[in-house]
Design a protein around this motif. Structure first.
Motif, mmCIF file in Angstrom:
data_model
loop_
_atom_site.group_PDB
_atom_site.id
_atom_site.type_symbol
_atom_site.label_atom_id
_atom_site.label_comp_id
_atom_site.label_asym_id
_atom_site.label_seq_id
_atom_site.Cartn_x
_atom_site.Cartn_y
_atom_site.Cartn_z
ATOM 1 N N ASP A 20 71.320 -74.518 19.512
ATOM 2 C CA ASP A 20 69.863 -74.344 19.520
ATOM 3 C C ASP A 20 69.110 -75.466 20.231
ATOM 4 N N ASN A 21 67.836 -75.193 20.490
ATOM 5 C CA ASN A 21 66.929 -76.221 21.011
ATOM 6 C C ASN A 21 65.982 -76.639 19.921
ATOM 7 N N LEU A 76 62.414 -78.431 19.152
ATOM 8 C CA LEU A 76 61.163 -78.775 19.830
ATOM 9 C C LEU A 76 60.323 -79.658 18.914
ATOM 10 N N MET A 84 61.053 -67.999 18.521
ATOM 11 C CA MET A 84 60.641 -69.360 18.144
ATOM 12 C C MET A 84 60.459 -69.412 16.644
ATOM 13 N N GLU A 138 61.994 -65.113 24.163
ATOM 14 C CA GLU A 138 62.722 -66.043 23.286
ATOM 15 C C GLU A 138 62.130 -66.048 21.882
ATOM 16 N N CYS A 157 61.411 -81.331 24.142
ATOM 17 C CA CYS A 157 62.611 -80.660 23.636
ATOM 18 C C CYS A 157 63.619 -81.725 23.271
ATOM 19 N N LEU A 171 57.966 -69.472 26.504
ATOM 20 C CA LEU A 171 59.193 -69.011 25.846
ATOM 21 C C LEU A 171 59.047 -67.567 25.376
ATOM 22 N N ASN A 220 64.923 -71.378 19.428
ATOM 23 C CA ASN A 220 64.033 -72.522 19.645
ATOM 24 C C ASN A 220 63.462 -72.872 18.285
#
Ligand code: TMP
Ligand code: ZN
Length: 413
Positions: free
Chosen positions: A391-392, A394, A311, A309, A402, A304, A367
């Motif tokens: 959003d994701n 995790l 995090m 990305e 995910c 990522l 993320n």
């Protein structure tokens, strides 16, 4: 006391056949939020007793260093408050105090969340809590609280007795759980009950909850190992219930003297047998699964980051801190609703802890590692309310995956 007293005998059965399960090396204290200054590290090494299968750390960091200032507030989670309400109802169903108000002692009462519910239910309440900084919370609620570590000395100093004694998530923290129970026996009225809750080692092992291993948790109890401890105490186990809080816990009802127990005790012992909790290979497999999760999570983070990305984490829990250090990963920041943690850095890392308002200002998609995975439903709801569905999420327990608020192509865990 040696700053890090090594453990040579099992805390439950006294046996000496302790075997290594998971050695994380020198680690920071999981609630030691800091401002960039150098902080001490201590060995974090989980062992298991090959006689009663009690899990325990190889060294005990002194309670004075861990619990005099405490950043964890029980009342911070709605799920936990609901759980406490249920505990109050269960406890009051177990005792009868004709014509009087039940006297309730809560050991390690934290911010007074449980005590205030007992008081609202008409009980005469008292708390004991070693953390000095939590006094302002219990004062605000008007709760009488003695500032002390629990054991026979503290029990005798109270000079009074109780009908109900509760001890949530504290027995695993103490170096001498036998003395803890002796203290309970010393101030329990005839016909009284002790209700003890702690995380269940079967859940930790079978669900890969390795991040519940941190310095505060000296013990990792099963029904088998707790029964050995209780067998050396003035109590008997009257009942046991499995609970979903904190990634899976147990609640034991203890009564003085010998006595009968419900079938739940035998049922859970059978579950432990079936899960392989009484053989070493199960613990070795647990270690291997944790190693695999570490490799997978690090690869996910690197992937990522490689595509630029962001995090972040949600919930600066002690578990999350343990994971970030054991997996050795960096995040941009961690959001936490607890004011005590905001504006400081994650123990062992340079990751800042920020308040939820930061999330409102973030454009695009994030993320978000759910560091307080035991509160997944609450955190998912919270992120949704702040940011919608973009959003994701995790997760890394029980494995790396995910959890799509908004599924995206090309990113798999
Ligand atoms: P715990 O897993 O030890 O209970 O810690 C949970 C942490 O997550 C604690 O610092 C509070 C934080 N948290 C939030 O910030 N928002 C939430 O909605 C929940 C449930 C927890
Ligand atoms: Zn043992």
């Amino acid at each position: 006391m040696n700053p890090c007293a090594p453990v040579s005998a099992c805390r439950c059965c006294g046996g000496g056949r302790l075997e290594s399960v998971l050695d994380m090396g020198d680690m920071p204290l999981a609630n030691d939020f800091h401002n960039g200054e150098a902080r001490p590290r201590f060995p974090l090494h989980l062992l298991v007793c090959q006689d009663c299968w009690h899990g325990q750390l190889s060294v005990a960091v002194p309670g004075e260093a861990l619990f005099r200032h405490y950043a964890y507030l029980s009342g911070g989670s709605r799920t936990f408050r609901d759980h406490c309400r249920q505990l109050v109802a269960a406890a009051l169903g177990l005792v009868s105090v004709p014509g009087g108000r039940p006297a309730v002692l809560d050991i390690a009462c934290n911010d007074g969340t449980l005590l205030s519910l007992f008081r609202d239910a008409g009980c005469d309440v008292m708390g004991v809590e070693p953390a000095r900084n939590l006094k302002r919370y219990t004062d605000r609620l008007g709760m009488p609280v003695v500032n002390a570590f629990w054991g026979t000395d503290a029990a005798l100093a109270l000079g009074r007795k109780f009908d109900v004694i509760t001890a949530q998530n504290v027995l695993a923290h103490v170096p001498d759980p036998g003395d803890f129970l002796a203290g309970c026996a010393a101030c329990l009225n005839a016909g009284g009950v002790v209700l003890v809750e702690f995380p269940y080692s079967l859940e930790m092992v079978t669900r890969n909850e390795f991040d519940t291993v941190y310095h505060e948790h000296l013990s990792y109890f099963s029904v088998n190992s707790f029964a050995r401890l209780v067998g050396r105490s003035p109590f008997h186990i009257a009942d046991v219930t499995r609970l979903s809080v904190h990634g899976g816990s147990l609640r034991f009802t203890l009564r003085k003297g010998p006595g009968p127990h419900t079938p739940a005790v035998g049922d859970l012992l059978q579950d432990e047998q079936d899960a392989g909790m009484f053989r070493l290979s199960t613990y070795r497999e647990f270690r291997e699964r944790v190693g695999a999760s570490r490799t997978q999570f690090r690869a996910l983070v690197a992937g990522l980051r490689a595509v630029g990305e962001k995090m972040i984490g949600y919930g600066a829990s002690a578990k999350g801190v343990t994971m970030l250090n054991h997996f050795d990963v960096e995040l941009d920041y961690v959001v936490d609703d607890t004011e005590l943690k905001q504006g400081r850095l994650i123990p062992g890392r340079t990751i800042p802890v920020v308040g939820p308002e930061v999330l409102r200002r973030e454009p695009g998609r994030l993320n978000i590692v759910v560091l307080a995975w035991n509160w997944l439903a609450e955190i998912r709801e919270r992120v949704r309310s702040l940011r919608g569905d973009r959003d994701n999420l995790l997760l890394y327990v029980p494995g790396v995956y995910c959890c799509d608020l908004a599924p995206r192509e090309g990113v798999t865990a």
